[in-house]
Write an enzyme that holds these catalytic residues in place. Structure first.
Site, PDB file in Angstrom:
ATOM      1  N   SER A 161       0.852  -1.193   0.000  1.00 58.82           N
ATOM      2  CA  SER A 161       0.000   0.000   0.000  1.00 58.82           C
ATOM      3  C   SER A 161       0.880   1.233   0.000  1.00 58.82           C
ATOM      4  CB  SER A 161      -0.890   0.013   1.244  1.00 58.82           C
ATOM      5  OG  SER A 161      -1.497   1.285   1.440  1.00 58.82           O
TER       6      SER A 161
ATOM      7  N   TYR B 199      -1.952  -0.949  10.416  1.00 58.49           N
ATOM      8  CA  TYR B 199      -2.103  -1.313   9.002  1.00 58.49           C
ATOM      9  C   TYR B 199      -0.890  -0.844   8.201  1.00 58.49           C
ATOM     10  CZ  TYR B 199      -4.075  -1.226   4.236  1.00 58.49           C
ATOM     11  OH  TYR B 199      -4.292  -1.396   2.889  1.00 58.49           O
TER      12      TYR B 199
END
Length: 265
Positions: free
Chosen positions: A157, A170
């Protein structure tokens, strides 16, 4: 979701880039995982999708893959558990006859208002089990089945390189995925197996309205150079490229797909 994410462009035409291959895609029930499954099927691959418990979504992915003329099996379970990962790989090989491509894509995210909020639950461990442990388990378990020319693609990401003030754990897992991608690429290069990553930016998937308040969802993606969120259909072709012979000289690399979000920071 309104509007629904675009899984694949109407004008996308496969060219047998993955003909005869078998791909295991985690988080394949929706979002980017579904898009990758459908694109791979259009390119000639049979598909196994692993997912947690969203059975209706998984059936829709199956339908789309079968509509493309390929086989698809659905394998539910918690991939944070190593035995679930073992069963998932074994079922793929037994039911589809082998394994050529592993796409680690399953993930979960939980925004917090302050770092101290992470201390009030088992969220950190849960996020790492899904987003990092599962990737390590599945890569290691897949290796005995991957032949020379095999491909592993991990979903990282933009938060793995930029961070995110609300997605603390995350972001940490997504940074870890980049490091494990580079490390596994070095470890298995002599076997002729390539390991790469895709790092999406703001992509319109079910994960977004499920985890952010409406006011943030409304502005999602507007801070990129292209001033909008991307679609799964705009990410999946990168996975096709990395899985195919077109990328035969590429390993240990990351493709950033984020509408210019990273370079504009």
């Amino acid at each position: 979701m309104h509007p629904d994410p675009q899984t694949i462009r109407d004008d996308y035409r496969g060219s047998d880039k993955l003909a005869g291959k078998v791909a295991l895609i985690t988080g394949g029930d929706s979002g980017i995982g579904r898009a990758v499954a459908v694109h791979f099927a259009r390119e000639g691959a049979d598909i196994a999708i692993a997912y947690l418990d969203e059975h209706d979504d998984a059936r829709e992915t199956e339908r789309l893959v079968q509509e493309a003329g390929r086989r698809c099996i659905s394998l539910p379970g918690d991939l944070g558990d190593i035995e679930t990962c073992r069963r998932t790989v074994e079922a793929t090989v037994e039911q589809l006859g082998g394994l050529d491509i592993l796409v680690n894509n399953a993930a979960e995210q939980h925004p917090v208002d302050s770092p101290e909020d992470l201390l009030d639950s088992d969220q950190i461990e849960r996020t790492f089990r899904t987003n990092a442990f599962a990737y390590l388990y599945l890569m290691s378990l897949a290796l005995p089945h991957l032949r020379e020319g095999g491909s592993i693609i991990n979903t990282s990401s933009v938060t793995g390189v930029r961070g995110h003030k609300q997605l603390l754990d995350y972001s940490a897992t997504k940074g870890a995925i980049l490091a494990m991608t580079f490390s596994f690429a070095q470890a298995v290069a002599e076997r002729g197996i390539r390991v790469n990553a895709v790092a999406p930016g703001p992509i319109w998937t079910p994960l977004i309205p499920a985890t952010f308040p409406a006011e943030k969802v409304e502005k999602f993606g507007q801070d990129t150079l292209l001033k909008r969120a991307g679609q799964p259909s705009e990410v999946a072709p990168a996975y096709v490229f990395l899985a195919s012979e077109d990328a035969s000289y590429i390993t240990g690399q990351t493709i950033h797909i984020n509408g210019g979000g990273y370079i504009s920071a």
